[in-house]
Design a protein around this motif. Sequence first.
Motif, PDB file in Angstrom:
ATOM      1  N   ILE A 178      -5.819  17.747 -87.999  1.00 45.08           N
ATOM      2  CA  ILE A 178      -6.197  16.729 -88.189  1.00 45.08           C
ATOM      3  C   ILE A 178      -7.645  16.014 -88.723  1.00 45.08           C
ATOM      4  O   ILE A 178      -7.947  16.122 -90.037  1.00 45.08           O
ATOM      5  CB  ILE A 178      -5.274  15.383 -88.280  1.00 45.08           C
ATOM      6  N   GLU A 213      -7.170  10.861-101.740  1.00 43.38           N
ATOM      7  CA  GLU A 213      -7.110  11.307-103.800  1.00 43.38           C
ATOM      8  C   GLU A 213      -5.366  11.180-103.775  1.00 43.38           C
ATOM      9  O   GLU A 213      -4.886  10.629-104.796  1.00 43.38           O
ATOM     10  CB  GLU A 213      -7.551  12.284-103.733  1.00 43.38           C
ATOM     11  N   PHE A 214      -4.581  11.572-103.287  1.00 47.38           N
ATOM     12  CA  PHE A 214      -3.086  12.014-103.545  1.00 47.38           C
ATOM     13  C   PHE A 214      -1.892  11.581-102.707  1.00 47.38           C
ATOM     14  O   PHE A 214      -1.111  11.505-102.689  1.00 47.38           O
ATOM     15  CB  PHE A 214      -3.207  13.754-103.463  1.00 47.38           C
ATOM     16  N   PHE A 273      -8.695   9.565 -92.770  1.00 47.72           N
ATOM     17  CA  PHE A 273      -9.104  10.731 -91.545  1.00 47.72           C
ATOM     18  C   PHE A 273     -10.275  11.294 -91.882  1.00 47.72           C
ATOM     19  O   PHE A 273     -10.972  12.277 -90.945  1.00 47.72           O
ATOM     20  CB  PHE A 273      -8.169  11.781 -91.986  1.00 47.72           C
ATOM     21  N   GLY A 274     -11.125  10.815 -93.071  1.00 45.11           N
ATOM     22  CA  GLY A 274     -12.171  10.922 -93.487  1.00 45.11           C
ATOM     23  C   GLY A 274     -13.860   9.353 -92.894  1.00 45.11           C
ATOM     24  O   GLY A 274     -14.854  10.058 -93.185  1.00 45.11           O
ATOM     25  N   GLY A 275     -13.208   8.346 -92.840  1.00 49.08           N
ATOM     26  CA  GLY A 275     -13.715   7.177 -92.980  1.00 49.08           C
ATOM     27  C   GLY A 275     -14.349   7.334 -90.954  1.00 49.08           C
ATOM     28  O   GLY A 275     -13.041   7.605 -90.143  1.00 49.08           O
ATOM     29  N   ILE A 276     -15.530   6.922 -91.138  1.00 53.77           N
ATOM     30  CA  ILE A 276     -15.619   6.725 -90.027  1.00 53.77           C
ATOM     31  C   ILE A 276     -15.163   6.403 -88.945  1.00 53.77           C
ATOM     32  O   ILE A 276     -15.160   5.939 -87.872  1.00 53.77           O
ATOM     33  CB  ILE A 276     -17.368   6.903 -89.290  1.00 53.77           C
ATOM     34  N   PRO A 335     -14.564  12.487 -88.705  1.00 48.53           N
ATOM     35  CA  PRO A 335     -15.595  13.419 -89.459  1.00 48.53           C
ATOM     36  C   PRO A 335     -16.791  12.728 -88.147  1.00 48.53           C
ATOM     37  O   PRO A 335     -16.742  11.474 -87.825  1.00 48.53           O
ATOM     38  CB  PRO A 335     -15.375  11.868 -90.173  1.00 48.53           C
ATOM     39  N   LEU A 336     -18.049  13.624 -88.356  1.00 43.02           N
ATOM     40  CA  LEU A 336     -19.104  12.896 -87.625  1.00 43.02           C
ATOM     41  C   LEU A 336     -18.805  12.437 -86.163  1.00 43.02           C
ATOM     42  O   LEU A 336     -19.377  11.774 -85.437  1.00 43.02           O
ATOM     43  CB  LEU A 336     -19.985  12.257 -87.945  1.00 43.02           C
ATOM     44  N   GLN A 337     -18.052  13.347 -85.442  1.00 43.03           N
ATOM     45  CA  GLN A 337     -17.627  12.749 -83.742  1.00 43.03           C
ATOM     46  C   GLN A 337     -16.778  11.913 -83.736  1.00 43.03           C
ATOM     47  O   GLN A 337     -16.598  12.029 -82.295  1.00 43.03           O
ATOM     48  CB  GLN A 337     -18.696  13.040 -83.136  1.00 43.03           C
ATOM     49  N   ASN A 370     -10.282   5.890 -97.176  1.00 42.89           N
ATOM     50  CA  ASN A 370     -10.309   7.400 -96.564  1.00 42.89           C
ATOM     51  C   ASN A 370      -9.987   7.743 -95.508  1.00 42.89           C
ATOM     52  O   ASN A 370     -10.277   7.382 -94.091  1.00 42.89           O
ATOM     53  CB  ASN A 370     -12.015   8.154 -96.681  1.00 42.89           C
ATOM     54  N   ARG A 373      -1.691  14.281 -93.427  1.00 39.73           N
ATOM     55  CA  ARG A 373      -3.180  14.454 -93.977  1.00 39.73           C
ATOM     56  C   ARG A 373      -2.377  14.552 -95.505  1.00 39.73           C
ATOM     57  O   ARG A 373      -3.082  13.520 -96.317  1.00 39.73           O
ATOM     58  CB  ARG A 373      -3.573  15.458 -93.517  1.00 39.73           C
TER      59      ARG A 373
END
Lengths: 299, 450
Positions: free
Chosen positions: A238, A132-133, A153-156, A243-245, A151, A126
């Motif tokens: 994680i 960002e970091f 782990f955060g991008g679909i 995101p969004l399933q 992103n 992560r």
Amino acid sequence: MANTNQAREGAWISAAIAPSLILLLIVAYLPILYALSLAFYDKSAFRPDMEWVGLANAEWLLAQKDFWAAMGRSVVFTLGTVGFQLAFGLFFGLLLNQAIAGRSVMRSLVILPYLLPTIVIGLVFRWILNPEFGVVNQLLLSSGLIDRPINFFGGIDAAMPSIIITTGWQYGSFAVLLILARLQSINPRLYEAARSCGAGTWRCFVDVTLPNLRTTLLLIALLRGIWMFNKFDLIWIITQGGPLQATETLPIYIYEIAFRDFDFGRAAAGCVAIFIILLLFSFIYFKFFNPTKEVEVNR
Amino acid sequence: MNRIVRTSGATGRRVISRRGLLRTGAALGAGVAMPGLISRAAWAQDAKKLTFISEESSPKAQAVYDRINADFEKETGIKVTMEYPGFANIAQRVATLIASGTPAELVWYGTGSAMEVGLQDQLADVSDLVSEFDIPDNLRLVMNGKDRSVATSQQFVYGWYRSDLYEEAGIDPYSDWPGYLAAVEKLNNPPSHYGNVVPSAQSGASHLLMETMMQKNDAHWFALNDAGEYEVALDQGDNFSRVVETLEYLHQMHQFSPEGSNYGWGDLMSQYFTGRVANSYYVGARLLEQTLANAPDLAPKTKPISLPAKATDNYYLSVQGFHIGAGSNEDGARQYIQFFLNHPAYVDWLHSVPLHIIPAKREILQSEAYQDNDVIQQRMDVLEFLDSIWGKGRAPYYWDGDKLNPYVGVYQNDNLGGWMLAARNIGKQDAESVVREAAEQIRTKMADLR
């Protein structure tokens, strides 16, 4: 008299086996049977009682489009991670089977990810892949390969491949170990014979190495396939299915039924579904990929 | 007669009959398991023992619990066993204990989670304690005319901002929606720092932002119909427009925020105290506590502020309190609550996260004993802020009507507000279809309740 002795001996045997059997019964079979039975009950987590509903939980589950979507993601995740691990294992297995400098150290290092606790791997990745970091984004940005952070782990679209790579990296060591062990047991005369027939490196790999690795690769595919299909911890740590399933696989979906909707009955029906799928998978594996074939050929 | 051993004819090997072996194993298994089961049941009935599960698990809080519990045991002879499963796992722990037939005597956690347990008749009536301690009406959890929670503390959802950045930019702290939008736009300078943080994940942090801003815009999840029953109102009439407007507003705010598609509560704080965002929010003052611990230089510049009002000045209210498991050692649990709330260390317990655990009663907030704390003395501005919004908080189960809304869990457990933000901000779905889909999700779940 003979009967009495036999009975006495039998009693002793039973007594000797009983502790193992009891332990197995308590820690393995009773929970499985309980989970199987729960699938036929309306069992809320907020009530100690439960009510028989027959196949209603299964019917409900099969009617949920989220269930089928999660199933699809589980298949993608399993194929992706198993494929990654096989490729990873094959590459490093072959590499570490060569007489190269620092081979012993590399063999020790390659097993390291397998020894790390999953929570550590989850948190480390992560951070490494943080938009960002994270060091990966910083390197990509500073090298000019990207102009804005990814992103992971955060991008679909990016979350599932990122989870697959992370999981594959952790468990690839397992494949390396098995493949390396098998490579070391291949009779060198087979390679000598192939070379004397004019085979080059590639032909040796295709005609000698791969056939000898067949059982090992199939074993890895079976074991890792089962484990990956059941994988919960790393995904939950994680992304928690987001995101969004986008990374909501069947185990995550079932966990949410159990501990978000607090419906143990339906969650148990989901567990039974996984059990049946894996049973079918194992049946197909043994039916069509006879793992003993190679051993018989070698004899 | 069933024999344990039979002889295999051809080989003469002794083969244990499967049935006999299983019978022996089952008998031994039952013998091993039964004392455990009996002792579990006995534990639940034991008048001299209490199991207490607490959501608050900071080391300071645990130390206070230890002191109070030791005194309680000395006075009553009742031993208290503590469990600290943590904020994220407490509902699961409570549920699994109930499901296994051994409910905890006492649970200290949010009334929203407790309501789900109460709806299944698993919480004892505590009306007598609510009267005894004169718990304010807006903190009560009343089901079928009986109180199910003894509120000890509360939190509001409000904003935190960097006063130094506002001063440098020459802008005043915001009070309304256009003002907040203008401020975050001016303070936004990505990728080094952003104007605010709008998490867009199916997480509690994300959900509560959506729910709070809906309250500020007088938008509702449910409405009472003519028959006095709750119906989904998310996609109905003017309320639909207000929900869409709220979602669209947060979508605009998201343009000046890190993407936040996997943000939880921790990220709201870390984004703030690492200097990445000029504005954040939280349920209570834990953000300030974390800023004090991780970036002490930023703490004096960290100021509380109401999230901007539009149609109302309501505050999302989170209430915590004691809940007694029905059928457990109820008398012992009652004694404990009385002992705890009358114990001098109760104020120390409130101080375990200063200004975050807000007392249930205003007179305690204004008391010398409560204010006798270093952090509170340094940050009297926060205390004054809390005092100024006192009584404006509304718990979600009383937001849509004066009657308790039993369906709150249907959208809260799913963090549906967070899903709406994720679908709009990350999934790029238009606001109207997101709201309609959310309403349908609630209806489907309600039809599915059993």
